[in-house]
Scaffold this motif. Structure first.
Motif, mmCIF file in Angstrom:
data_model
loop_
_atom_site.group_PDB
_atom_site.id
_atom_site.type_symbol
_atom_site.label_atom_id
_atom_site.label_comp_id
_atom_site.label_asym_id
_atom_site.label_seq_id
_atom_site.Cartn_x
_atom_site.Cartn_y
_atom_site.Cartn_z
ATOM 1 N N HIS A 30 45.533 0.106 -53.296
ATOM 2 C CA HIS A 30 45.405 1.557 -53.235
ATOM 3 C C HIS A 30 46.651 2.322 -53.665
ATOM 4 O O HIS A 30 46.534 3.513 -54.002
ATOM 5 C CB HIS A 30 45.060 1.993 -51.789
ATOM 6 C CG HIS A 30 43.825 1.351 -51.248
ATOM 7 N ND1 HIS A 30 42.566 1.659 -51.686
ATOM 8 C CD2 HIS A 30 43.674 0.394 -50.278
ATOM 9 C CE1 HIS A 30 41.669 0.958 -51.021
ATOM 10 N NE2 HIS A 30 42.311 0.173 -50.158
ATOM 11 N N GLY A 31 47.832 1.697 -53.631
ATOM 12 C CA GLY A 31 49.045 2.485 -53.802
ATOM 13 C C GLY A 31 49.839 2.247 -55.061
ATOM 14 O O GLY A 31 50.510 3.150 -55.567
ATOM 15 N N ASN A 35 57.790 0.755 -59.282
ATOM 16 C CA ASN A 35 57.022 0.329 -58.107
ATOM 17 C C ASN A 35 57.878 -0.601 -57.245
ATOM 18 O O ASN A 35 58.524 -1.529 -57.766
ATOM 19 C CB ASN A 35 55.749 -0.400 -58.535
ATOM 20 C CG ASN A 35 54.806 0.515 -59.297
ATOM 21 O OD1 ASN A 35 54.187 1.384 -58.708
ATOM 22 N ND2 ASN A 35 54.729 0.324 -60.619
ATOM 23 N N ASN A 91 51.071 1.687 -58.921
ATOM 24 C CA ASN A 91 50.721 2.277 -60.224
ATOM 25 C C ASN A 91 51.550 1.549 -61.284
ATOM 26 O O ASN A 91 52.722 1.854 -61.509
ATOM 27 C CB ASN A 91 51.012 3.774 -60.245
ATOM 28 C CG ASN A 91 50.581 4.416 -61.549
ATOM 29 O OD1 ASN A 91 49.989 3.766 -62.418
ATOM 30 N ND2 ASN A 91 50.893 5.699 -61.694
ATOM 31 N N GLY A 116 54.461 3.950 -53.229
ATOM 32 C CA GLY A 116 53.242 4.146 -53.999
ATOM 33 C C GLY A 116 52.582 5.478 -53.698
ATOM 34 O O GLY A 116 53.228 6.438 -53.253
ATOM 35 N N LYS A 117 51.282 5.514 -53.904
ATOM 36 C CA LYS A 117 50.518 6.750 -53.761
ATOM 37 C C LYS A 117 50.594 7.244 -52.322
ATOM 38 O O LYS A 117 50.301 6.495 -51.381
ATOM 39 C CB LYS A 117 49.064 6.506 -54.167
ATOM 40 C CG LYS A 117 48.185 7.721 -54.024
ATOM 41 C CD LYS A 117 46.749 7.394 -54.398
ATOM 42 C CE LYS A 117 45.854 8.601 -54.205
ATOM 43 N NZ LYS A 117 44.431 8.307 -54.524
ATOM 44 N N ASP A 118 50.976 8.509 -52.151
ATOM 45 C CA ASP A 118 51.070 9.100 -50.815
ATOM 46 C C ASP A 118 49.711 9.655 -50.395
ATOM 47 O O ASP A 118 48.799 9.821 -51.232
ATOM 48 C CB ASP A 118 52.122 10.206 -50.810
ATOM 49 C CG ASP A 118 52.603 10.511 -49.390
ATOM 50 O OD1 ASP A 118 52.099 9.881 -48.447
ATOM 51 O OD2 ASP A 118 53.485 11.393 -49.257
ATOM 52 N N GLY A 127 56.199 7.651 -50.326
ATOM 53 C CA GLY A 127 55.138 6.657 -50.255
ATOM 54 C C GLY A 127 54.605 6.516 -48.837
ATOM 55 O O GLY A 127 54.658 7.457 -48.043
#
Length: 576
Positions: free
Chosen positions: A467-468, A476, A470, A497-499, A551
């Motif tokens: 999910h997080g 990363n 990229n 990663g994606k917050d 993150g």
């Protein structure tokens, strides 16, 4: 079966009887206690009411005596009243009023006292050693003087007349009170408990007697006769009456008496209906139980007979499932369905034996296949080493280790072993994306040997890669930290990663701690939390939160069990 069923019925009857008896006895006891408490309160109320009335009457007599002899002039006036004819006394009173400014005339004072106090039925005044008595009544409020001594009787209270200067006794005031108002007040209490009230003077003279509606004339006459004869004490010592008494400052004594025998008869009359109702209720319950179990017993006996025949080999026989008892019908339906399935199983037994042989072959195959794959991967790794492809060999080795760990049937592992497994998992991603991924692992030695459920850290790391991460970007990064504080262990998985928004974080954290109601499709956060709680108890905490790298940080904390924590402490102590 017949004996067991009857024994069960007898047990039910005994339980019903015990419960009914306990309830009935308890109800009777509570009723008796309530009645006795009420009766005691009424007896005390009668005692207080009579005592208050007598004290009030005594204060009335005392005040009136004080008014009669308030001054020495009043004493002279009173002596003149008894000594002179009425006309001469009237002239004396007029002359005295001219000197003192106050007109005092004995018949007028008596008339005023009787008008103001209708409870006084008679007023009498007699001088010390005098042969005359002045008497006034409600019928003759002016009163008149009589010759002869006055004999005190009835509800009469006396008060001495003393000269205010010499304090010498000059006579006596006697007030006779009507018993009707007091008896009317006591009747309103409605005692109905065979209660009598008696007022006796210090010289054992009977002043007042009251009996409630439950007391018979003969019983009341006995008490009044004994009290009038001064033998009330001997009557009380006989134990026939329950006694309350109160001594007044005036020397009078107030008694309340309750007939013990009559009270016991009243208790019996009160308890008998309760016991009768309890007995009738018990009888009805037993009859209803026997009637209900009669039909039940007949249907159950038929089922047992048929079951014996089925047990003898008659598998095609069915139980009667249309009886009057629904629960036995349900049981019969279940047995009939079971018999149908048994017949079907017997028919298919041959096919099952063949299927069992095939299953045994597949089970043997499932044991051979992983071992075959491990050997194949090891062969590939050795070939890569021989060819100088060390990076390929490391990839094959890491993949083989992951495969071996996944097929291992053990339920627990240690933090160190789990992190080693996770590191190989991250390494395989780094091989695929060498310039886009970096990782760091910091594990304190104090937590490496801590036993945890298997697949505790790996799903938390996998969430990042699912999910997080990229891989279109070059920065990363993921970090794993584990340390110990006292008996607590903290494990953090930190990434850039994606917050998530605050609402999304709150929703995730709320779902993590909810019970799992369906079979999970994967080993996610909710599953990890549930297994940790089952392993470590309620000290477990699993939260997802923002971090300084824009993150997500997944934080897991738990308290070690006492045995595991002590073992770790002792191992560190020996290492030092």
């Amino acid at each position: 079966m017949h004996g067991s069923f009857h024994r069960l019925v007898r047990i039910y009857i005994a339980i019903l009887a015990a419960i009914t008896v306990l309830v009935t006895v308890g109800a009777a006891f509570l009723q008796l206690r309530a009645v006795n408490t009420t009766l005691q309160q009424k007896q005390s109320l009668v005692l207080n009411r009579v005592s208050d009335t007598v004290n009030r009457y005594q204060e009335m007599a005392s005040d009136m005596a004080g008014q009669i002899t308030a001054t020495s002039g009043n004493v002279t006036n009173l002596e003149t009243f008894f000594r002179e004819p009425l006309a001469d006394y009237a002239n004396f009173a007029i002359d005295q009023s001219r000197q003192t400014g106050q007109y005092y005339f004995v018949p007028t004072e008596a008339n005023t006292a009787l008008l103001r106090n209708p409870s006084i039925s008679a007023l009498r005044i007699q001088l010390q050693n005098g042969e005359k008595v002045y008497a006034a009544t409600q019928a003759n409020k002016g009163g008149q003087v009589h010759r002869g001594k006055y004999t005190i009787s009835g509800f009469t209270l006396t008060e001495a007349l003393n000269n205010p200067q010499t304090l010498a006794n000059v006579g006596m005031l006697a007030l006779t009170f009507s018993q009707t108002p007091l008896k009317r007040d006591l009747d309103q209490i409605n005692t109905n408990g065979h209660i009598q009230a008696v007022v006796v003077s210090g010289t054992d003279r009977l002043l007042f007697h009251f009996s409630d509606g439950q007391v018979g004339r003969t019983e009341a006459r006995v008490v009044t006769k004994q009290a009038a004869a001064g033998q009330l004490a001997s009557l009380l010592k006989s134990g026939q009456y329950q006694l309350h008494q109160q001594s007044l400052d005036s020397g009078l004594t107030v008694y309340t008496l309750m007939d013990q025998a009559a009270h016991r008869q009243q208790e019996v009359r009160l308890v008998l209906p309760i016991l009768a109702v309890g007995g009738i209720l018990l009888l009805l319950l037993i009859l209803a139980l026997l009637f209900t179990f009669r039909n039940y017993q007949a249907q159950l006996a038929d089922m047992v007979t048929r079951m014996h025949k089925i047990g003898g080999g008659r598998l095609t026989m069915q139980l009667n499932d249309h009886g009057p008892n629904e629960d036995l019908n349900i049981l019969a339906d279940g047995v009939n369905d079971m018999l149908a399935e048994i017949n079907q199983y017997v028919y298919e037994i041959y096919q099952l034996k063949i299927s069992q042989q095939e299953a045994n072959m597949k089970a043997l195959q499932s044991q051979i296949n992983p071992h075959f794959m491990y050997n194949t991967l090891e062969y590939i790794r050795m070939a890569a080493v021989a060819a100088g492809q060390r990076e390929l060999a490391q990839v094959v080795f890491s993949f083989g280790s992951l495969l071996r760990n996944n097929t291992d049937q053990q339920a627990t592992t240690t933090v160190g072993q789990e992190v080693t497994f996770v590191e190989k998992y991250i390494f395989l991603y780094q091989i695929r994306y060498p310039d886009q991924l970096a990782y760091q692992i910091q594990i304190d030695d104090a937590v490496r040997d801590v036993v945890i459920p298997k697949f505790t850290i790996q799903p938390l790391v996998e969430n990042y890669f699912v999910h997080g991460v990229n891989f279109a970007e070059m920065n990363n990064a993921i970090e794993i930290r584990a340390h110990r504080v006292g008996r607590n262990v903290a494990i953090a998985i930190i990434n850039n990663g994606k917050d998530l928004s605050d609402e999304e974080l709150a929703r995730v954290n709320q779902k993590v701690v909810q019970p799992i109601v369906t079979q999970p499709e994967s080993i996610g956060l909710q599953n990890v939390y549930a297994r940790l709680v089952q392993f470590f108890g309620e000290s477990v905490s699993l939260t997802v939160q923002h971090n300084a790298y824009h993150g997500i940080t997944t934080m897991v904390t738990f308290e070690l069990p006492e045995r595991q924590g002590d073992a770790d402490d002792s191992s560190r102590a020996s290492g030092r």
